[in-house]
Design an enzyme around this catalytic site. Structure first.
Site, mmCIF file in Angstrom:
data_model
loop_
_atom_site.group_PDB
_atom_site.id
_atom_site.type_symbol
_atom_site.label_atom_id
_atom_site.label_comp_id
_atom_site.label_asym_id
_atom_site.label_seq_id
_atom_site.Cartn_x
_atom_site.Cartn_y
_atom_site.Cartn_z
ATOM 1 N N CYS A 1 -11.235 -1.959 20.445
ATOM 2 C CA CYS A 1 -11.151 -2.609 21.772
ATOM 3 C C CYS A 1 -12.537 -2.957 22.311
ATOM 4 C CB CYS A 1 -10.390 -1.717 22.767
ATOM 5 S SG CYS A 1 -11.346 -0.313 23.404
ATOM 6 N N CYS B 1 -10.510 3.964 17.681
ATOM 7 C CA CYS B 1 -10.330 3.386 19.014
ATOM 8 C C CYS B 1 -9.178 4.089 19.732
ATOM 9 C CB CYS B 1 -10.025 1.895 18.872
ATOM 10 S SG CYS B 1 -9.612 1.073 20.416
ATOM 11 N N CYS C 1 -7.146 -2.600 4.462
ATOM 12 C CA CYS C 1 -6.873 -1.149 4.359
ATOM 13 C C CYS C 1 -7.699 -0.516 3.246
ATOM 14 C CB CYS C 1 -5.381 -0.903 4.170
ATOM 15 S SG CYS C 1 -4.973 0.837 3.952
ATOM 16 N N CYS D 1 0.831 -1.211 0.000
ATOM 17 C CA CYS D 1 0.000 0.000 0.000
ATOM 18 C C CYS D 1 0.866 1.262 0.000
ATOM 19 C CB CYS D 1 -0.904 -0.044 1.231
ATOM 20 S SG CYS D 1 -1.832 1.463 1.566
ATOM 21 N N HIS D 2 0.275 2.381 -0.400
ATOM 22 C CA HIS D 2 0.994 3.663 -0.446
ATOM 23 C C HIS D 2 1.580 4.060 0.894
ATOM 24 C CE1 HIS D 2 -0.143 4.777 -4.509
ATOM 25 N NE2 HIS D 2 -1.242 4.087 -4.265
ATOM 26 N N THR D 3 0.893 3.717 1.964
ATOM 27 C CA THR D 3 1.381 4.124 3.286
ATOM 28 C C THR D 3 2.723 3.464 3.597
ATOM 29 O OG1 THR D 3 -0.921 4.272 3.924
ATOM 30 C CG2 THR D 3 0.678 4.378 5.692
ATOM 31 N N ARG E 1 -3.471 -3.345 -6.974
ATOM 32 C CA ARG E 1 -2.750 -3.838 -5.811
ATOM 33 C C ARG E 1 -1.868 -5.032 -6.150
ATOM 34 N NH1 ARG E 1 -3.270 0.045 -3.032
ATOM 35 N NH2 ARG E 1 -3.951 0.130 -0.866
ATOM 36 N N ARG F 1 -3.407 3.770 20.953
ATOM 37 C CA ARG F 1 -2.904 4.714 19.952
ATOM 38 C C ARG F 1 -1.450 5.115 20.173
ATOM 39 N NH1 ARG F 1 -6.243 7.011 16.421
ATOM 40 N NH2 ARG F 1 -5.239 9.019 16.180
ATOM 41 N N CYS G 1 -15.093 3.430 20.942
ATOM 42 C CA CYS G 1 -15.621 2.134 20.487
ATOM 43 C C CYS G 1 -17.087 1.986 20.856
ATOM 44 C CB CYS G 1 -14.807 0.985 21.073
ATOM 45 S SG CYS G 1 -13.275 0.655 20.173
ATOM 46 N N HIS H 1 0.949 -3.611 6.331
ATOM 47 C CA HIS H 1 -0.246 -3.486 7.189
ATOM 48 C C HIS H 1 -1.510 -4.067 6.548
ATOM 49 C CE1 HIS H 1 -0.268 0.032 4.604
ATOM 50 N NE2 HIS H 1 -1.575 0.082 4.779
ATOM 51 N N GLU H 2 -1.398 -4.615 5.318
ATOM 52 C CA GLU H 2 -2.608 -5.175 4.686
ATOM 53 C C GLU H 2 -2.555 -6.693 4.737
ATOM 54 O OE1 GLU H 2 -3.573 -3.774 0.759
ATOM 55 O OE2 GLU H 2 -3.896 -1.746 1.444
ATOM 56 N N CYS I 1 -13.501 1.371 24.869
ATOM 57 C CA CYS I 1 -13.207 2.795 25.065
ATOM 58 C C CYS I 1 -14.420 3.637 24.655
ATOM 59 C CB CYS I 1 -11.945 3.199 24.287
ATOM 60 S SG CYS I 1 -12.191 3.343 22.502
HETATM 61 N N1 LIG Z 1 -8.372 7.541 5.138
HETATM 62 C C1 LIG Z 1 -7.744 6.369 5.236
HETATM 63 O O1 LIG Z 1 -7.871 5.662 6.224
HETATM 64 C C2 LIG Z 1 -6.907 5.907 4.080
HETATM 65 C C3 LIG Z 1 -6.569 4.553 3.949
HETATM 66 C C4 LIG Z 1 -5.835 4.151 2.815
HETATM 67 C C5 LIG Z 1 -5.426 5.104 1.893
HETATM 68 N N2 LIG Z 1 -5.753 6.420 2.073
HETATM 69 C C6 LIG Z 1 -5.385 7.480 1.119
HETATM 70 O O2 LIG Z 1 -6.319 7.460 0.069
HETATM 71 C C7 LIG Z 1 -5.712 7.988 -1.105
HETATM 72 C C8 LIG Z 1 -5.928 7.028 -2.274
HETATM 73 O O3 LIG Z 1 -5.285 5.787 -2.025
HETATM 74 P P1 LIG Z 1 -5.181 4.708 -3.206
HETATM 75 O O4 LIG Z 1 -4.502 3.525 -2.640
HETATM 76 O O5 LIG Z 1 -6.504 4.536 -3.820
HETATM 77 O O6 LIG Z 1 -4.180 5.498 -4.191
HETATM 78 P P2 LIG Z 1 -3.922 5.372 -5.764
HETATM 79 O O7 LIG Z 1 -2.687 6.146 -6.036
HETATM 80 O O8 LIG Z 1 -3.988 3.949 -6.170
HETATM 81 O O9 LIG Z 1 -5.155 6.104 -6.420
HETATM 82 C C9 LIG Z 1 -5.237 7.483 -6.559
HETATM 83 C C10 LIG Z 1 -5.967 7.768 -7.868
HETATM 84 O O10 LIG Z 1 -6.171 9.166 -7.964
HETATM 85 C C11 LIG Z 1 -6.035 9.521 -9.315
HETATM 86 N N3 LIG Z 1 -5.773 10.954 -9.424
HETATM 87 C C12 LIG Z 1 -4.611 11.615 -9.255
HETATM 88 N N4 LIG Z 1 -4.780 12.925 -9.467
HETATM 89 C C13 LIG Z 1 -6.081 13.106 -9.775
HETATM 90 C C14 LIG Z 1 -6.857 14.231 -10.121
HETATM 91 N N5 LIG Z 1 -6.322 15.445 -10.193
HETATM 92 N N6 LIG Z 1 -8.181 14.054 -10.347
HETATM 93 C C15 LIG Z 1 -8.733 12.824 -10.290
HETATM 94 N N7 LIG Z 1 -8.032 11.712 -9.987
HETATM 95 C C16 LIG Z 1 -6.715 11.853 -9.748
HETATM 96 C C17 LIG Z 1 -4.905 8.653 -9.824
HETATM 97 O O11 LIG Z 1 -4.940 8.534 -11.236
HETATM 98 C C18 LIG Z 1 -5.182 7.340 -9.112
HETATM 99 O O12 LIG Z 1 -5.971 6.471 -9.892
HETATM 100 C C19 LIG Z 1 -4.248 8.213 -0.736
HETATM 101 O O13 LIG Z 1 -4.085 9.576 -0.370
HETATM 102 C C20 LIG Z 1 -4.052 7.318 0.459
HETATM 103 O O14 LIG Z 1 -3.001 7.771 1.278
HETATM 104 C C21 LIG Z 1 -6.487 6.820 3.138
HETATM 105 ZN ZN LIG Z 2 -2.876 0.936 3.478
HETATM 106 ZN ZN LIG Z 3 -11.591 1.223 21.635
#
Ligand SMILES: NC(=O)c1ccc[n+]([C@@H]2O[C@H](COP(=O)([O-])OP(=O)(O)OC[C@H]3O[C@@H](n4cnc5c(N)ncnc54)[C@H](O)[C@@H]3O)[C@@H](O)[C@H]2O)c1
Ligand SMILES: [Zn+2]
Ligand SMILES: [Zn+2]
Length: 368
Positions: A92, A106, A169, A40-42, A362, A110, A98, A62-63, A95
């Site tokens: 949990c 949760c 994730c 994943c990106h993270t 993925r 943390r 939760c 983490h996935e 809390c």
């Molecule tokens: N909130 C959370 O808990 C959580 C969990 C996982 C990931 N994320 C975040 O969610 C986001 C997306 O994650 P992902 O795995 O799907 O990433 P990804 O890179 O696979 O997908 C992002 C998409 O956005 C598109 N994109 C880029 N610029 C754009 C624009 N200007 N207009 C429209 N589309 C555009 C890309 O072409 C791509 O397909 C990331 O910022 C990631 O960090 C958040």
């Molecule tokens: Zn992730």
């Molecule tokens: Zn909790």
């Protein structure tokens, strides 16, 4: 025990797969044998050094999905042989958060989790006596991991691990943003910005909630095609005039629900501007860069648009990840479309390269 794991030794350098020591699970902890783990990106964000709260050395990942091998004292909610999905966002069940239906954040562990330690303040990972910190409470780029019981969702044994891990994730984040954070109502019009794992999950979530119209916006035609496969009724190639195009498609008013899944603050602004006057709700799931801010005209809010954020899709992991996986097993979610590459642990660096090249949605590390 000794086991192999991918260690982030130094920011910006490739992960090094090597043998580490893993101690037995202590009270409230569980030893899991990993079967599969998404890249994943993270993980990449932390490996690059861009995350200000990152640390090294640590075992990323983490996935994860795997099988419970052994339990520490007092563990009751999982048992040997159970298939589990790892939760960086634990539950949990005790809390104040939760117990409240309004949030999934949760509070139990943390601080220690953020510092790379298990809840008792120590690590189970080490190398020649030197402790190695855990990552996101999961560290699933490894053959085995020890995790808190409250961070494991027991899921159907029928779910193949290489699909189940995607619910750890990105996929749950997207599905949940539509289902649990926004609570999309049947018959509504939705717009999803971004068609990566998170955005495609949001498209599927809108469909499952009975949305009548789901517009997806992305830069890539290929990804928009995948969005169609998940139930998008309209697709827009992103550009300058995106907001105008959305308004045109929605009778001049904008959508009932918009979702941002790119992490780009300019797109977050477009998502707010594409929400309908009166009641449009914009849900932000993308993670912006450090120090970036969201720039919007306050009048948009006074005239009834709302914005909210969503962490892990608002999913209460131990209760709701198993439910989402049951819906996948019932044929309601097409998960196969997201699994692009299968890699060995030693090829984790290749997983990062594929992600940077946007090759597939993925890559999954297969430990079996
Ligand atoms: N909130 C959370 O808990 C959580 C969990 C996982 C990931 N994320 C975040 O969610 C986001 C997306 O994650 P992902 O795995 O799907 O990433 P990804 O890179 O696979 O997908 C992002 C998409 O956005 C598109 N994109 C880029 N610029 C754009 C624009 N200007 N207009 C429209 N589309 C555009 C890309 O072409 C791509 O397909 C990331 O910022 C990631 O960090 C958040
Ligand atoms: Zn992730
Ligand atoms: Zn909790």
């Amino acid at each position: 025990m000794r086991m192999r794991a991918a260690v982030l030794e130094e920011f910006g350098a490739p992960l090094v797969v090597q043998e580490l020591e893993l101690e037995e699970p202590k009270a409230g902890e569980v030893l899991v044998r990993l079967e599969a783990c998404g890249v994943c990106h993270t993980d990449l964000y932390t490996a690059s050094g861009a995350d200000p709260s990152g640390y090294a050395p640590t075992v990323l990942g983490h996935e994860g999905a795997g099988i419970v091998e052994r339990m520490g004292e007092g563990v009751t909610s999982v048992t040997e042989g159970d298939r589990v999905v790892t939760l960086f966002s634990p539950q949990c069940r005790e809390c104040i958060h939760c117990e409240d239906p309004r949030t999934n954040i949760c509070l139990a562990i943390r601080e220690q989790q953020g510092a790379g330690r298990l809840p008792d303040g120590t690590t189970r990972l080490s190398r020649e006596g030197e402790p190695i910190r855990h990552f996101m409470g999961t560290s699933t780029f490894a053959e085995y991991t020890v995790m808190p019981e409250i961070a494991l969702a027991k899921v159907s044994p029928e779910a193949p691990a290489d699909r189940a891990c995607l619910f750890a994730c990105g996929l749950s984040t997207g599905l949940g943003a539509a289902m649990f954070t926004a609570k999309v109502e049947p018959g509504s019009t939705c717009v999803v910005f971004g068609a990566g794992m998170v955005g495609l999950g949001a498209v599927a979530g809108c469909r499952l909630q009975g949305a009548e119209r789901v517009v997806c916006v992305d830069l890539s035609e290929d990804r928009l095609e995948l969005a169609r496969g998940q139930g998008a009724t309209d697709a827009i190639v992103a550009g300058e005039g995106t907001v105008e195009q959305v308004l045109e498609l929605t009778g001049g008013f904008g959508a009932d629900y918009t979702f941002e899944a790119t992490g780009n603050v300019a797109v977050m602004r477009q998502a707010v501007e594409s929400a309908r006057m009166g009641w449009g709700l914009c849900t932000v799931a993308g993670v912006a860069g450090k120090g970036e801010t969201l720039d919007i005209v306050p009048r948009l809010l006074i005239t009834g648009r709302r914005i909210c954020g969503s962490s892990f899709g608002g999913v209460k992991g131990r209760d709701q990840v198993p439910e989402l996986i049951d819906r996948y097993l019932a044929g309601e979610i097409d998960v196969d479309a997201f699994l692009s590459h299968r890699l060995a642990l030693d090829e984790v660096g290749r997983g990062f390269e594929l992600m940077e090249a946007q090759d597939g949605i993925r890559s999954v590390i297969d430990y079996t």
